[in-house]
Design a protein around this motif. Structure first.
Motif, short mmCIF file in Angstrom:
data_model
loop_
_atom_site.label_atom_id
_atom_site.label_comp_id
_atom_site.label_asym_id
_atom_site.label_seq_id
_atom_site.Cartn_x
_atom_site.Cartn_y
_atom_site.Cartn_z
N VAL A 1 0.85 -1.19 0.00
CA VAL A 1 0.00 0.00 0.00
C VAL A 1 0.88 1.24 0.00
O VAL A 1 1.75 1.38 0.86
N PRO A 2 0.73 2.18 -0.95
CA PRO A 2 1.55 3.40 -0.98
C PRO A 2 1.31 4.22 0.27
O PRO A 2 0.18 4.55 0.62
N LEU A 3 2.39 4.55 0.97
CA LEU A 3 2.27 5.31 2.20
C LEU A 3 1.81 6.74 1.97
O LEU A 3 1.27 7.38 2.86
N THR A 4 2.04 7.25 0.77
CA THR A 4 1.74 8.65 0.49
C THR A 4 0.32 8.86 -0.02
O THR A 4 -0.10 9.99 -0.21
N SER A 5 -0.43 7.78 -0.25
CA SER A 5 -1.74 7.95 -0.86
C SER A 5 -2.70 8.81 -0.05
O SER A 5 -3.41 9.64 -0.62
N THR B 1 -3.10 13.27 -5.97
CA THR B 1 -2.25 14.22 -6.67
C THR B 1 -0.79 13.81 -6.49
O THR B 1 -0.47 12.89 -5.74
N PHE B 2 0.13 14.50 -7.18
CA PHE B 2 1.54 14.16 -7.07
C PHE B 2 2.19 14.81 -5.86
O PHE B 2 3.33 14.50 -5.50
N CYS B 3 1.50 15.74 -5.21
CA CYS B 3 2.10 16.58 -4.17
C CYS B 3 1.44 16.34 -2.82
O CYS B 3 0.21 16.44 -2.71
N PRO B 4 2.21 16.04 -1.76
CA PRO B 4 1.63 15.90 -0.43
C PRO B 4 0.99 17.21 0.04
O PRO B 4 1.39 18.30 -0.40
N GLN B 5 0.04 17.11 0.94
CA GLN B 5 -0.70 18.29 1.40
C GLN B 5 0.24 19.34 2.02
O GLN B 5 0.04 20.55 1.83
N SER B 6 1.25 18.89 2.73
CA SER B 6 2.15 19.83 3.41
C SER B 6 3.01 20.63 2.43
O SER B 6 3.59 21.65 2.81
N ARG B 7 3.09 20.18 1.18
CA ARG B 7 3.94 20.85 0.20
C ARG B 7 3.16 21.70 -0.80
O ARG B 7 3.74 22.41 -1.60
N ARG B 8 1.84 21.61 -0.75
CA ARG B 8 1.04 22.28 -1.78
C ARG B 8 1.14 23.79 -1.71
O ARG B 8 1.08 24.47 -2.73
N LYS C 1 -2.73 20.23 -10.93
CA LYS C 1 -2.23 18.87 -10.74
C LYS C 1 -1.82 18.60 -9.29
O LYS C 1 -1.83 17.46 -8.84
N ALA C 2 -1.45 19.65 -8.55
CA ALA C 2 -0.98 19.47 -7.18
C ALA C 2 -2.12 19.41 -6.17
O ALA C 2 -1.98 18.79 -5.12
N TYR C 3 -3.24 20.06 -6.49
CA TYR C 3 -4.36 20.14 -5.54
C TYR C 3 -5.46 19.16 -5.93
O TYR C 3 -5.79 19.04 -7.12
N PRO C 4 -6.06 18.48 -4.96
CA PRO C 4 -7.22 17.62 -5.27
C PRO C 4 -8.41 18.48 -5.68
O PRO C 4 -8.45 19.69 -5.43
N LYS C 5 -9.38 17.84 -6.27
CA LYS C 5 -10.50 18.56 -6.88
C LYS C 5 -11.23 19.46 -5.90
O LYS C 5 -11.59 20.60 -6.22
N LYS D 1 11.19 22.01 -2.44
CA LYS D 1 10.01 21.76 -1.61
C LYS D 1 8.91 20.95 -2.29
O LYS D 1 8.00 20.48 -1.63
N VAL D 2 8.98 20.84 -3.62
CA VAL D 2 7.90 20.18 -4.37
C VAL D 2 8.44 18.93 -5.06
O VAL D 2 9.47 19.00 -5.73
N PRO D 3 7.80 17.78 -4.89
CA PRO D 3 8.26 16.57 -5.58
C PRO D 3 8.02 16.65 -7.08
O PRO D 3 7.15 17.40 -7.55
N ALA D 4 8.80 15.90 -7.83
CA ALA D 4 8.63 15.86 -9.28
C ALA D 4 7.36 15.09 -9.64
O ALA D 4 6.99 14.12 -8.97
#
Length: 281
Positions: A10-14, A20-27, A144-148, A206-209
């Motif tokens: 299970v992906p830990l980052t899901s 999205t490709f970006c964790p909430q703390s980095r958005r 792309k970084a923020y959920p809908k 600060k932002v993942p690829a």
């Protein structure tokens, strides 16, 4: 209960990324970088309108050259913006966005050091190429970084900040020129350097690829033809009002029309055209 092997799969980052490709703390870093990058283009455009008389005096530019200081940027930006947007799909939004910002600030520094009007015009065109990658990237990377459910608020903040910087541009430009004299126009371009570097730092540190979404072609041939066609048309129209260059208006406009027809024919033959001409049906 999940077995250890199932839990490891299970992906830990899901939960954090929420699709999205970006964790909430980095958005928030994505949003700040997008606002700063958008400010580069908007501030330049609005302040430059106020600074044009000062640039003409300082560089000894003709009326036609002064027009092309703005036209060169608008031309490459408008002709290449669709290709710039496709670059984000092909190479990843973060990578394309950073490339556009870097190209823009390097060209801005060259504009600040320009010794004459022709050099300034050339690097304004390069600025437009950077903006053609940067401008669509700023909105696309937010989407792309923020959920809908959070995307509308983030885009609203970005749009409000962009409108504010556009409105403040002439006010700040007029105040600076009045306070420090005509030669300060070079600082208009130099201010892009710290803003752009902060944006690049936030994006890289600060932002993942993000992963590219599709391997589509960039249609560089169509982009080049569009630039030449609209460039010839713009040159012909500006030549009509320029002293001593009126004789070039007719041939330039004719060449622009021919190149525009070639561009349309070229796009119709492309498997992945820059502009899907079927949309105009």
């Amino acid at each position: 209960m999940h077995s250890p092997s199932e839990a490891a799969a299970v992906p830990l980052t899901s939960p954090a990324t929420n699709g999205t490709f970006c964790p909430q703390s980095r958005r928030r870093f994505v949003l700040i970088a997008a606002i700063l990058a958008s400010a580069l283009g908007f501030i330049d455009g609005s302040i430059l309108a106020i600074a044009t008389p000062a640039i003409r005096v300082n560089l000894g530019a003709s009326l036609a050259e002064a027009q092309w200081i703005s036209n060169a940027y608008a031309l490459t930006l408008s002709a290449l913006i669709l290709a710039g947007g496709a670059a984000g799909d092909r190479f990843g939004l973060r990578r394309a966005f950073v490339t556009g910002i870097a190209l823009f600030i390097v060209a801005s520094l060259a504009c600040a050091l320009a010794p004459n009007a022709l050099v300034l015009i050339a690097f304004r065109a390069v600025q437009g190429i950077g903006a053609a990658i940067m401008v669509p990237g700023s909105l696309a990377i937010i989407a792309k970084a923020y959920p809908k459910k959070e995307r509308g608020r983030a885009i609203g903040i970005w749009a409000a900040a962009s409108a504010l910087t556009t409105a403040l541009g002439p006010v700040v430009g007029g105040f600076v020129l009045s306070a420090f004299g005509d030669g300060i126009w070079r600082a208009i371009f130099a201010i892009n350097l710290p803003l752009g570097l902060i944006s690049i730092y936030l994006l890289l540190a600060k932002v993942p690829a993000d992963a590219p979404t599709e391997k589509r072609s960039l249609d560089l041939g169509g982009a080049a033809l569009a630039t030449l066609a609209f460039g010839a048309l713009a040159y012909g129209l500006t030549s009509m009002s320029a002293t001593g260059e009126g004789h070039m208006a007719g041939p330039s406009i004719a060449a622009g029309v021919v190149l525009l027809a070639v561009f349309i024919a070229f796009e119709l033959r492309q498997r992945e055209p820059m502009i899907d001409l079927n949309l105009f049906r």
